[in-house]
Every structure is written in C-alpha cells, then in structure tokens.
Scaffold this active site. Sequence first.
Site, PDB file in Angstrom:
ATOM      1  N   GLY A  14      -6.262  33.325  40.595  1.00 21.18           N
ATOM      2  CA  GLY A  14      -6.026  34.414  39.668  1.00 21.18           C
ATOM      3  C   GLY A  14      -5.555  35.641  40.421  1.00 21.18           C
ATOM      4  N   GLU A  15      -4.816  36.500  39.729  1.00 20.58           N
ATOM      5  CA  GLU A  15      -4.356  37.729  40.366  1.00 20.58           C
ATOM      6  C   GLU A  15      -4.461  38.880  39.392  1.00 20.58           C
ATOM      7  OE1 GLU A  15      -0.550  37.578  42.189  1.00 20.58           O
ATOM      8  OE2 GLU A  15      -0.524  39.724  42.589  1.00 20.58           O
ATOM      9  N   GLY A  16      -4.989  39.999  39.863  1.00 21.53           N
ATOM     10  CA  GLY A  16      -5.058  41.194  39.028  1.00 21.53           C
ATOM     11  C   GLY A  16      -4.493  42.367  39.779  1.00 21.53           C
ATOM     12  N   THR A  17      -4.656  43.563  39.197  1.00 20.35           N
ATOM     13  CA  THR A  17      -4.154  44.743  39.871  1.00 20.35           C
ATOM     14  C   THR A  17      -4.993  45.059  41.086  1.00 20.35           C
ATOM     15  OG1 THR A  17      -5.494  45.967  38.314  1.00 20.35           O
ATOM     16  CG2 THR A  17      -3.133  45.901  37.910  1.00 20.35           C
ATOM     17  N   TYR A  18      -6.123  44.438  41.172  1.00 23.98           N
ATOM     18  CA  TYR A  18      -7.141  44.892  42.085  1.00 23.98           C
ATOM     19  C   TYR A  18      -7.373  43.872  43.187  1.00 23.98           C
ATOM     20  CZ  TYR A  18     -12.164  45.578  43.054  1.00 23.98           C
ATOM     21  OH  TYR A  18     -13.387  45.716  43.615  1.00 23.98           O
ATOM     22  N   VAL A  38      -7.479  36.100  43.880  1.00 23.67           N
ATOM     23  CA  VAL A  38      -8.534  35.152  44.206  1.00 23.67           C
ATOM     24  C   VAL A  38      -7.911  33.811  44.566  1.00 23.67           C
ATOM     25  CG1 VAL A  38     -10.614  34.025  43.408  1.00 23.67           C
ATOM     26  CG2 VAL A  38     -10.081  36.315  42.635  1.00 23.67           C
ATOM     27  N   LYS A  83     -11.715  36.264  47.861  1.00 21.12           N
ATOM     28  CA  LYS A  83     -11.239  37.376  47.045  1.00 21.12           C
ATOM     29  C   LYS A  83     -10.522  38.343  47.977  1.00 21.12           C
ATOM     30  CE  LYS A  83     -13.180  40.862  43.910  1.00 21.12           C
ATOM     31  NZ  LYS A  83     -14.393  41.228  43.174  1.00 21.12           N
ATOM     32  N   ASP A  99     -22.748  46.807  35.895  1.00 20.23           N
ATOM     33  CA  ASP A  99     -21.649  46.196  35.137  1.00 20.23           C
ATOM     34  C   ASP A  99     -22.032  44.787  34.696  1.00 20.23           C
ATOM     35  OD1 ASP A  99     -19.284  46.133  33.852  1.00 20.23           O
ATOM     36  OD2 ASP A  99     -18.077  45.615  35.600  1.00 20.23           O
TER      37      ASP A  99
END
Lengths: 324, 411
Positions: B76-80, B83, B99, B196
């Site tokens: 997976g890839e996000g802005t942050y 993985v 990560k 969180d």
Amino acid sequence: MSRLASRVPGASKRLAPDEDELCNVCKSSRYLNPDMRFLVNPECYHKMCESCVDRIFTHGPAPCPLAGCNKTLRKARFRTQTFEDLKVEREVDIRRRIAKAMNKQESDFERLIDYNNYLEIVEEVTWNLILNIDVEETERKLRLWEEAQKAELNPNATFRRVTDQPEASQLSDSSHVVLKKGGTQRRALATSSGNTSTPSGTEESGKRDTGFVFQGLKKRKLPPPEKAFDPFDGWSIEPQYYALQENHNYQWLTTYDSDPAYFAGGWQTRDYYSRMMEEAFGGMCIFLEDEKVAPLGSGDDDVGTQNAANAAIGMKDVVMDDVF
Amino acid sequence: MGVSPAVSPHLAVPGAKAPPNASVKAKTLAILNNSRSIPTPDGLSRATTPGDGTADLAEMMNNDVREQFVSGARLGEGTYAIVYRGHFRHDPSKLVAIKKMKVNVDYRDGITMDSYREMKYLQELTTHPNIIRLHAVFTSKDQNINLVLEHLPKGDLEGLWKDSKTSYTREDIKAWSAMLCQAVWFCHENHVLHRDIKGNNVLIAADNTLKLADFGLARSFSEPGRPMTCNVITRFYRPPELLLGASHYGGCVDVWSTACVIAELATRAFFLPSETDLQQLTVITDLFGIPTEADWPGISKLRHWEVSFKGAAPKRPQPLSHWRQRLPLMGDDGIDLLRAMMTMDPAKRLNARDVLKHPYWTNLPRPTKKENLPQQGGNPEKKMGEDLKRRGGEVETGRTDKVARKLNFGA
C-alpha cells in the site's frame, strides 16, 4: 436365462441361476419382473424381494417369513447387500461393529505385548460372533465394554444400566427389538433389571464390570478442566519496590487537583504519581547483562524482562560499603 | 518492564544543530536499534579499523540491521508512508511488514513527529502480544526511515464488521474486545496514551490475535503544566472532553475510543458517525444528553463549552431500552460496561484497569478461543498495507484523502 446371465455378469457360479433370481418368500422371479431388487436384514441375512418387504413389514416389526427363522425384523433395517456372498457380508458387519467398540491403539498400552494380547482377544471375540460360539456371553461382555468406554469418554452423562438380557441378538444391542411401546417397555425393563440385580450388585460394590479386562491398558487421562477466563491474560503490572499511595500530598501537585482545567478534562494527579514513581524506581535491580535482548530475529519475545524478573526475585539486599 | 531505552529527547528537533549530514539519521537510529540488536563483533572491528574512512560505526550498524531484511511486494502507498511485504533474510518464512516513511517537507532533515512517536512508544510496548511488534528500524539509501513491523495478514476490525460475508457472535465480540482492552490497558499501565484507537488501527494477526497498531499520535501521560493538543483521535472516536477543548486529559480518552470500537463491532456500523467536529458533539449529546455542572464538575470551565452548550436547550440521555435495542449482542452486562466506558465526565469514566475488572469478561458466555474466531474473506493482507500507510487521525472520506492533515502539536 442366458440373456439374463449376460446382463448380470457378476452372477454367482455356485448358485443355480433360478435360485439367484428367485424370491424365497413369494417365489416371483426376475424373469417376470426385471426391476426386482433383493434386500437383506442384518438380523438373519435372509434374502427377499422389495415387494415382500413392503408387504410384510410396512405395518411394523414382524417375524421373518422364512420357515425356521424366528427373528423379528423391521423394515428400516433392510438394505441391499454389498457383497455377493452373504457370509462375507455378515462377517464385515460384525467386524465393523467390533472395530467401533474396541478401538484401542498401541499407544494406549504400556507394552507391545499387552497390545498384542488385546488384539488377540479382539480377534477371538470377532470369531466367536462369526462362528456363533458362546454368543450370549460375548454379546454381554461386548455391551458392557461399550458402555464402559462411553462412560469413560463422557463421565458427566448418565447411561442407562445395561441389562444382561438372555435373548442376545446376534449383531448389536440396538437390534434386539422391543415390540411394545411405552409402559410395557418400562415394565419389562424394571423386571429384567430386577432379575439381574445380583450380578450388578456385585459390580457396584467393587469395580464396575467392563466386560473385558486388559493387562497394561493405560488409564485415559481426562483433559484438565478449563480455567476461568482471565481478562488480563496472565499479565500483571504491580510495582515491586514501592507502594503507590492514594495521595502523596505535595503542595505544588495538590493545586492541580482543584484546578478545573485539569480535573474537568480527566487529568489525574494519580497518573502522574504513578509515572513519577515508576520512573524513579524503573532501573532498580535491572542489570545490563541480563537485559541484553537476544539478537534480532531470534523470535524470543520477552527474554529481557524475564531475566530481569528472575534476577529481581533471586536477589538479596545489596550491601553498600562505604566508598569513602 | 524497565524504563525506556536511552533515547535522547532532542532527537526530533529538525536539523537544529547538525548540518544536513547523510549520517545523522543513521546515527540516531543506531541508538534506537542498539537496544534491540547487538552488532556482530566483526561489524564493530570493521568500523573501528582506520583503513575504511567513509563508513562510521552508526552506518555500519544501520547496514547490519538493514541486511537482515528482504523487502518484497508493495502492499500500500499513502501520502505518508509506503508499506512493503518483506521477510527475514535468514528465514524467508518469517514475514514482516516494512513501513517506509516518506521524507516529509516539514521535517526534511529530521525524523517526523509521527515516525518518532511510533518508534519511541512501540519499542517500549512491543512486548505485549496485543500490540504490534516492532522488529527493527533502519534507514534505506535515500534516507527514508523504515520501520520493520510484524506482518499481520488478516485485515483489521473495521474490515471485519464491514464485510457482509463474515458473520460473528457475541462470544467473538467478547474475545476481540478483551484483546483490545488488554492492549489499551498495557499502554496506559506504561503511561502511554495511544490517542488514535479505531477499528482501522486494530489489525489481526495470522493466529487471529488482535494487535493495536499505529502509534503515530501516541504520547506519554503529561506532566502538570504541560498542555496537550485536543486535536487528536479520529472524529468518530473522539471523546467529549477533547471536543470541548480540554488540554489536560488522561487515559480516559482512549477508553472512550475503545468503547466506540466495541460498540461498532456489536452494531456492525459506525457508532457515533458525524460529518464535522461540531456535529460530533451533537451526535454524542443526542445519545448521552447535555451534561450539566452537576453531572460533570468543571465542564463550564472547558474552552469550547460556551460555544457548544451555553444556553442550549437541555437534552435528556437516551434510556437503557434504547441501548438494549441498539446493541442486542452485548447483553445487559456488556451495555453496562459500554456505558461506564462512555460516561461523559472523564473523571467518572472507567480507567483501562477497571475496564478489565468488569464482570462482563468473566460472565457467560465465555469468549471464543483465538483459533475459532471467524475470519474475514477477500484479501485482507492488502488492508494491512492500507492501514499502516495512513497517517494518524485521518478518516477516509474520499475527496481530501490525499491531502496531508496538519496537526498542531505545540498547542
């Protein structure tokens, strides 16, 4: 007939073709009715056609219609035979039943010789039943053994006492048919148990009669009772070297207790106490060499803390000599 | 549990003293990793030999750690963060999730707050079975921080209740809730606030154990006089004291979130969904009523109380029958627990230890054994990638997903 014989290629050579295709009860033959099916009942293994079974047994259990056979048969137990030879069919049935009742394995015995003796007895019982030797006694023992096994597996269930009834059926305890319903059945049970009270009385006094006694048979170990569910899953975090008080009464801290900006948001002085105390005492009795974690990837999770705990338990007070 | 290993608290100051040197991060990480792995003796000797002038000790140690893992397919890839699936080099059957933090514009020369928090708190808490295990930390060639985390292939709690093909019972809910509450208890017992907790951050391991993940917003319990930000915790799970702007709070905020997650499991829907932060308070008061000074001493001193509640028409809390109707799977003891975990006044709310002492856990029915828990269909491994790449406090609403959210950590 030759046409028929070719249609049934496995037809027995020993039997006359007529005999094979003829119902012994109604004498109708397959020649007239090609869809005819033959059924047997494991009670006596007499073969008869489907229509005879329907006709005779639809209204409940009835005696076998063949002359000289007094077995009571029920419709539900009729089936098509698996093996052509009815003797083989019967032997397979008996062996299946015995294998179900006497299913110990080598690991259940102390020694190999005990296991072999057990197998010997099993084979003896099997052949007794197959050859009709001493059937009553064997049946009685087998039933007692079955009950004992069941009771051992599930000690909480209460089983109806096995009554050693003299009219032992050939195959299984469920196959001795009780013709009447309800009340008579119960009465019969009461009288029969009354009749056999002497042997069962002796059983009660000593060990229960299990039918067979095998040398070197290990006792079945009961699984340990399930523990009550622990919401903490065995974890406990209690301070070892200090006791946390409800209130440590520091002037500068108690002011926060009464400040609504703190208590209205759920901030608690107690949390702060406990954190301070833990940080103050956190390094007590922790030694670097014990704390060194195993190399990465060893998969051992809590080596470090375990070692520290062991060290802490096995330790005496440190004697501090005056260094000056 | 000992004290946290030696981590200098000044690490995260972004490039304040040191010039943007390539080995700064490697050095700081070497300190972090030192507590978990011992460099091989030959690695040490290599580092001290004067012949090789370029590589210093920290870089050698970093390389040693990095060499132990092989990175594989991208999950997976996000802005942050991105993985990857990976495994130990010496044993390819031992899977890990790597990560890889992206270099942040704000913290170009240092470690971002999120990854710093994640490293700092995970390595303290990682011994507990219900908290995601941090195997190691290293930097890759392009100076990105890589967290080597446990591989959790069975999705997360939110995916579980959202998946209509999975069915579960009250015993399963109890088993999952117990594992979650243990994780929260362990954090609080070690003076760490997670801040969180939500279904997305509770991942499921291969043996059906729940693992609390994403410590990007975690911090330790505050000292008096040091305010904390109230702009934490994903909105649906945010307790009323944070919505009212409290800047001093305790473990009770996590307990509220935990209760939301449990209620979500039982209803198979978000428990307190809302569109905006303001609306969230309305949704909460619809269920619990508007607290008065008598219900919640000191409430009128909270920062946003005047805006939210002053002069508002009084609202009554919903009766018990409403709860019974809404949460039939929890039973009476379960509802009692949830209501105690969601008491409006944080001082009266159960703390994490008392949550585990509630009779709900020991009452019948007994929680399902781990191996018998139902599993989610589909490809939940991908879900892990989705979850780990997310930044703390983010909700997936669609339009603004890709926009990084700014948190004011100083407030």
